[in-house]
Design an enzyme around this catalytic site. Structure first.
Site, PDB file in Angstrom:
ATOM      1  N   HIS A 134       0.856  -1.193   0.000  1.00  0.00           N
ATOM      2  CA  HIS A 134       0.000   0.000   0.000  1.00  0.00           C
ATOM      3  C   HIS A 134       0.886   1.235   0.000  1.00  0.00           C
ATOM      4  O   HIS A 134       1.521   1.555   1.000  1.00  0.00           O
ATOM      5  CB  HIS A 134      -0.894  -0.029   1.247  1.00  0.00           C
ATOM      6  N   GLU A 152      -2.095  -1.645  -3.457  1.00  0.00           N
ATOM      7  CA  GLU A 152      -3.186  -1.002  -2.731  1.00  0.00           C
ATOM      8  C   GLU A 152      -3.002   0.505  -2.816  1.00  0.00           C
ATOM      9  O   GLU A 152      -1.897   1.014  -2.611  1.00  0.00           O
ATOM     10  CB  GLU A 152      -3.216  -1.446  -1.269  1.00  0.00           C
ATOM     11  N   HIS A 177      -8.075  -8.349   6.144  1.00  0.00           N
ATOM     12  CA  HIS A 177      -7.973  -7.373   7.234  1.00  0.00           C
ATOM     13  C   HIS A 177      -8.219  -8.059   8.578  1.00  0.00           C
ATOM     14  O   HIS A 177      -9.282  -8.599   8.828  1.00  0.00           O
ATOM     15  CB  HIS A 177      -8.922  -6.188   7.090  1.00  0.00           C
TER      16      HIS A 177
END
Length: 232
Positions: free
Chosen positions: A43, A69, A185
């Site tokens: 990310h 991400e 997550h």
């Protein structure tokens, strides 16, 4: 077989705590791949708090697919189109948050997202949308032309059988819409089994737990164990 994407953001967090180049998140990604990871997730946040711009081409050059991400901003779309990773996952992003706190509201942002998704797809990038397990969000993802949704499992990870039922229902909606199902997550050895059993699940993206557990057991053994658990 369910694919395991290993998120190496928090190797970069540790590197950046002292500055310099150690530990190298790209070296961690190479070890994860050698240990069975099917892909690498990174990310690149707008504030560059962990992954840096210079990390991304090196990650892109590795032997496993890179899942980039990113926030749905013009800057990140430009970077992605230049980099051309295997995949981009659009996520919500707030500067004050410690980690991603919820799914992207694509129902409320559909008009803004539509041209960005189209631009990424035109660049040959597989687009996924990180969303909460809600039917309207999933149906909107399909309408926007995203071939993949990644269901946010954070609420489930905090506990509650109701959240698991929401995810199961959402998995059915994903299948009905003809989309590919990913999830991630807050997943650990202890809670990943029920998510791995979701109908049609193709990929799990896991990071914080794997990097944290690697302090005790080593990254290679941790990746191998998680890969075994999600496919047992």
């Amino acid at each position: 077989m369910i694919r395991l994407g290993v998120n190496i953001d928090h190797v970069a967090t540790l590197r950046n705590a002292r500055g310099g180049t150690f530990p190298d998140p790209v070296a961690a990604a190479e070890l994860a791949i050698a240990s069975g990871a099917d892909g690498i997730t990174a990310h690149l946040r707008e504030d560059r708090r962990h992954i840096r711009d210079a990390d991304m081409p090196r990650l892109r050059a590795l032997s496993a697919p890179l899942n980039f991400e990113m926030a749905a901003t013009d800057e990140m779309v430009r970077i992605a189109c230049d980099l051309r990773p295997h995949a981009c996952c659009l996520v919500p992003e707030k500067r004050q948050e410690v980690t991603t706190e919820g799914g992207l509201d694509i129902v409320g942002q559909s008009e803004a997202l539509k041209p960005k998704i189209a631009r990424l797809r035109d660049a040959g990038i597989r687009v996924s949308l990180f969303i909460d397990p809600e039917a309207r969000q999933i149906e909107t993802a399909a309408a926007l032309g995203a071939p993949v949704v990644e269901l946010h499992t954070g609420a489930y990870a905090l506990g509650g059988s109701e959240e698991l039922e929401r995810l199961r229902s959402a998995a059915g909606t994903v299948a009905a819409c003809g989309l590919e199902l990913h999830a991630g997550h807050g997943l650990t050895y202890d809670n990943v089994g029920a998510i791995a059993d979701l109908t049609g699940l193709a990929e799990l993206n896991i990071g914080h737990f794997l990097i944290g557990q690697a302090i005790f057991d080593g990254l290679g053994p941790v990746v191998r164990k998680m890969k075994s658990l999600i496919n047992s």
